[in-house]
Scaffold this motif. Structure first.
Motif, short mmCIF file in Angstrom:
data_model
loop_
_atom_site.label_atom_id
_atom_site.label_comp_id
_atom_site.label_asym_id
_atom_site.label_seq_id
_atom_site.Cartn_x
_atom_site.Cartn_y
_atom_site.Cartn_z
N ASP A 127 -38.17 17.42 15.30
CA ASP A 127 -38.41 18.65 15.34
C ASP A 127 -36.68 19.65 14.64
O ASP A 127 -36.33 20.80 14.92
CB ASP A 127 -38.42 19.40 16.66
N GLY A 128 -36.54 18.29 14.06
CA GLY A 128 -34.69 18.98 12.99
C GLY A 128 -33.25 18.67 14.15
O GLY A 128 -32.19 18.66 13.49
N THR B 112 -25.04 6.53 12.09
CA THR B 112 -23.98 7.57 11.20
C THR B 112 -24.96 8.66 11.71
O THR B 112 -24.16 9.67 11.08
CB THR B 112 -23.91 7.00 9.21
N HIS B 113 -26.19 8.33 11.22
CA HIS B 113 -26.78 9.92 11.68
C HIS B 113 -28.63 9.58 12.02
O HIS B 113 -29.30 8.76 11.59
CB HIS B 113 -27.23 10.55 10.31
N TRP B 114 -28.54 10.61 13.33
CA TRP B 114 -29.69 10.74 13.69
C TRP B 114 -30.04 11.75 13.90
O TRP B 114 -30.28 13.05 14.32
CB TRP B 114 -29.31 10.18 15.34
N GLU C 233 -40.82 10.54 16.09
CA GLU C 233 -39.35 10.91 16.50
C GLU C 233 -38.56 10.92 16.27
O GLU C 233 -37.97 11.86 16.33
CB GLU C 233 -39.59 9.61 17.90
N GLY C 234 -38.39 10.23 14.56
CA GLY C 234 -37.67 10.92 14.02
C GLY C 234 -36.81 9.78 13.13
O GLY C 234 -37.10 8.77 12.36
N THR C 235 -35.74 10.18 11.88
CA THR C 235 -35.23 8.66 11.63
C THR C 235 -33.99 8.76 11.55
O THR C 235 -32.48 9.68 12.34
CB THR C 235 -35.12 10.09 10.26
#
Length: 135
Positions: free
Chosen positions: A40-41, A34-36, A127-129
């Motif tokens: 770096d935003g 649902t969200h990636w 690398e992210g969420t």
């Protein structure tokens, strides 16, 4: 009476044939991304990516191309998820974990499990969420 005994015995035979039992608890099932958000935003959210967890396998699917998918073995601790080795279908060929980057999987295949319950999951890496909902 014979009919009931036969039905009961048949039930017992069918139940005893399956030695594998799901042990993944709330992690088992189908999860929709649902969200990636990258570290770096940047927002890379794609709502048609799915992780399907069953036994010791994760199936990575893109609903835009359901004929091609990846299967990967995984191991999990209370707060970590490790993905690999990876198999590509169709063709049943092995590939590197980097083939899963379009699904948000880091190159090393390691995630931290930030949140996991019966409805939501959040995985993070350098690398992210990634945030998921149970589908």
């Amino acid at each position: 009476m014979k009919k009931y005994i036969f039905s009961f015995l048949l039930f017992l035979m069918v139940m005893s044939c399956d030695n594998r039992h799901e042990t993944n608890g709330e992690f088992a099932g189908m999860w929709q991304l649902t969200h990636w958000r990258t570290s770096d935003g940047r927002d890379l959210t794609r709502k048609h990516l799915y992780y399907c967890v069953e036994l010791e396998l994760i199936k990575f699917m893109d609903s835009d191309n359901v004929m091609r998918y990846h299967l990967a073995r995984f191991s999990r601790t209370r707060d970590s998820l490790f993905v690999g080795p990876v198999y590509s279908y169709p063709g049943d060929s092995t590939c590197s974990v980097s083939a899963l980057q379009k699904f948000g999987v880091p190159v090393d295949g390691k995630f931290h499990i930030d949140c996991l319950n019966s409805q939501n999951m959040q995985l993070s890496s350098a690398e992210g969420t990634l945030q998921f909902r149970k589908y």
